[in-house]
Motif scaffolding. Sequence first.
Motif, PDB file in Angstrom:
ATOM      1  N   UNK A  28       0.815  -1.225   0.000  1.00  0.00           N
ATOM      2  CA  UNK A  28       0.000   0.000   0.000  1.00  0.00           C
ATOM      3  C   UNK A  28       0.847   1.273   0.000  1.00  0.00           C
ATOM      4  N   UNK A  29       2.142   1.142   0.320  1.00  0.00           N
ATOM      5  CA  UNK A  29       3.013   2.318   0.285  1.00  0.00           C
ATOM      6  C   UNK A  29       3.622   2.567  -1.092  1.00  0.00           C
ATOM      7  N   UNK A  30       3.605   1.512  -1.942  1.00  0.00           N
ATOM      8  CA  UNK A  30       4.258   1.630  -3.244  1.00  0.00           C
ATOM      9  C   UNK A  30       3.550   0.723  -4.238  1.00  0.00           C
ATOM     10  N   UNK A  31       2.744   1.307  -5.102  1.00  0.00           N
ATOM     11  CA  UNK A  31       2.105   0.535  -6.165  1.00  0.00           C
ATOM     12  C   UNK A  31       2.136   1.402  -7.410  1.00  0.00           C
ATOM     13  N   UNK A  32       3.092   1.088  -8.293  1.00  0.00           N
ATOM     14  CA  UNK A  32       3.314   1.902  -9.494  1.00  0.00           C
ATOM     15  C   UNK A  32       2.419   1.363 -10.607  1.00  0.00           C
ATOM     16  N   UNK A  38      -5.960   4.385 -14.926  1.00  0.00           N
ATOM     17  CA  UNK A  38      -6.097   4.315 -13.469  1.00  0.00           C
ATOM     18  C   UNK A  38      -5.092   5.253 -12.820  1.00  0.00           C
ATOM     19  N   UNK A  39      -5.511   5.889 -11.748  1.00  0.00           N
ATOM     20  CA  UNK A  39      -4.586   6.751 -11.009  1.00  0.00           C
ATOM     21  C   UNK A  39      -3.552   5.871 -10.310  1.00  0.00           C
ATOM     22  N   UNK A  40      -2.435   6.470  -9.926  1.00  0.00           N
ATOM     23  CA  UNK A  40      -1.338   5.732  -9.303  1.00  0.00           C
ATOM     24  C   UNK A  40      -1.737   5.210  -7.918  1.00  0.00           C
ATOM     25  N   UNK A  41      -1.032   4.180  -7.473  1.00  0.00           N
ATOM     26  CA  UNK A  41      -1.187   3.709  -6.102  1.00  0.00           C
ATOM     27  C   UNK A  41      -2.409   2.841  -5.891  1.00  0.00           C
ATOM     28  N   UNK A  42      -2.527   2.336  -4.679  1.00  0.00           N
ATOM     29  CA  UNK A  42      -3.632   1.471  -4.305  1.00  0.00           C
ATOM     30  C   UNK A  42      -4.969   2.208  -4.391  1.00  0.00           C
ATOM     31  N   UNK A  43      -4.951   3.499  -4.094  1.00  0.00           N
ATOM     32  CA  UNK A  43      -6.184   4.304  -4.165  1.00  0.00           C
ATOM     33  C   UNK A  43      -6.730   4.327  -5.592  1.00  0.00           C
ATOM     34  N   UNK A  96       3.257  -6.969  -4.157  1.00  0.00           N
ATOM     35  CA  UNK A  96       3.197  -6.397  -5.511  1.00  0.00           C
ATOM     36  C   UNK A  96       3.459  -4.894  -5.432  1.00  0.00           C
ATOM     37  N   UNK A  97       4.417  -4.434  -6.234  1.00  0.00           N
ATOM     38  CA  UNK A  97       4.772  -3.004  -6.205  1.00  0.00           C
ATOM     39  C   UNK A  97       4.578  -2.316  -7.552  1.00  0.00           C
ATOM     40  N   UNK A  98       4.272  -3.099  -8.612  1.00  0.00           N
ATOM     41  CA  UNK A  98       4.146  -2.470  -9.925  1.00  0.00           C
ATOM     42  C   UNK A  98       3.254  -3.319 -10.821  1.00  0.00           C
ATOM     43  N   UNK A  99       2.528  -2.664 -11.723  1.00  0.00           N
ATOM     44  CA  UNK A  99       1.568  -3.354 -12.596  1.00  0.00           C
ATOM     45  C   UNK A  99       1.535  -2.730 -13.983  1.00  0.00           C
ATOM     46  N   UNK A 100       1.583  -3.607 -14.994  1.00  0.00           N
ATOM     47  CA  UNK A 100       1.401  -3.209 -16.392  1.00  0.00           C
ATOM     48  C   UNK A 100       0.283  -4.077 -16.977  1.00  0.00           C
ATOM     49  N   UNK A 101      -0.419  -3.569 -17.982  1.00  0.00           N
ATOM     50  CA  UNK A 101      -1.380  -4.429 -18.670  1.00  0.00           C
ATOM     51  C   UNK A 101      -1.612  -3.965 -20.098  1.00  0.00           C
TER      52      UNK A 101
END
Length: 254
Positions: A28-32, A38-43, A96-101
């Motif tokens: 939750x502190x780092x989700x690129x 989608x906006x950055x982060x878990x939010x 998980x710290x980063x996501x691409x799709x």
Amino acid sequence: MTQQKQQVVALLKAIETGEGAPVAVINHNKYIQHNLGAADGLAGFGALLQALPKGSAKVNTVRVFHDGEFVFTHTDYNFFGPKVGFDIFRFEDGKIVEHWDNLQEPPKAPNPSGRTMIDGPTQSSGLEVTAANKKLVAAFVDDILVNGRMEKLTGYFDGDNYVQHNPQIADGLSGLGKALEAMAKAGVTMKYSRVHKVLGEGDFVLVVSEGQFAGKPTSFYDLFRVQNGKIAEHWDTIEAIPPRAEWKNANGKF
């Protein structure tokens, strides 16, 4: 199935079920976030889920692979409408710290050879040849798709044996040739300019590339299955990259 694979499959399924527990795998502190909608982060991830009409999402992950810090999946979605997507998740210290799709709307009917965007083999084999297969596929993409060295094309295939899941193209090298010819006649250009990632597990290799399709900046995700040192099967998604003014995060698509 590795723990990370299970966590990713559960996280994707949570889009459908609304279950909260699987989301804990995200740091939750780092989700690129590289999904530009989608906006950055878990939010940002949460906001996207809240925008979905209740009960509308369907998630069926057909393939899941693991390569080092990355887990990548091939999923049949209904997410603001039907889509076929590849997702890549990067893990760091178990989170998980980063996501691409890359997402594409599937056609209503199968391709000229009667195949869909997601059918075919789902389990990898031959883990010991992962590195060799990644090298082979990377060379193919560089030679053929990036540099257009068509004289090398046949060397990557076993005759005309090539199973094709692209919605517009028939099986075989002959099918690929016909499709490229038809595109050229229609003035539709497809240009791969840069490869960003080559990920693999056994006989499956995913290549993430940037380029242009019909004059628009485009993200290409190509999944190949290698058999006996030759390219045997192909799935893909092609997604246009929106203009920068429309991006909801500044991380870029790649």
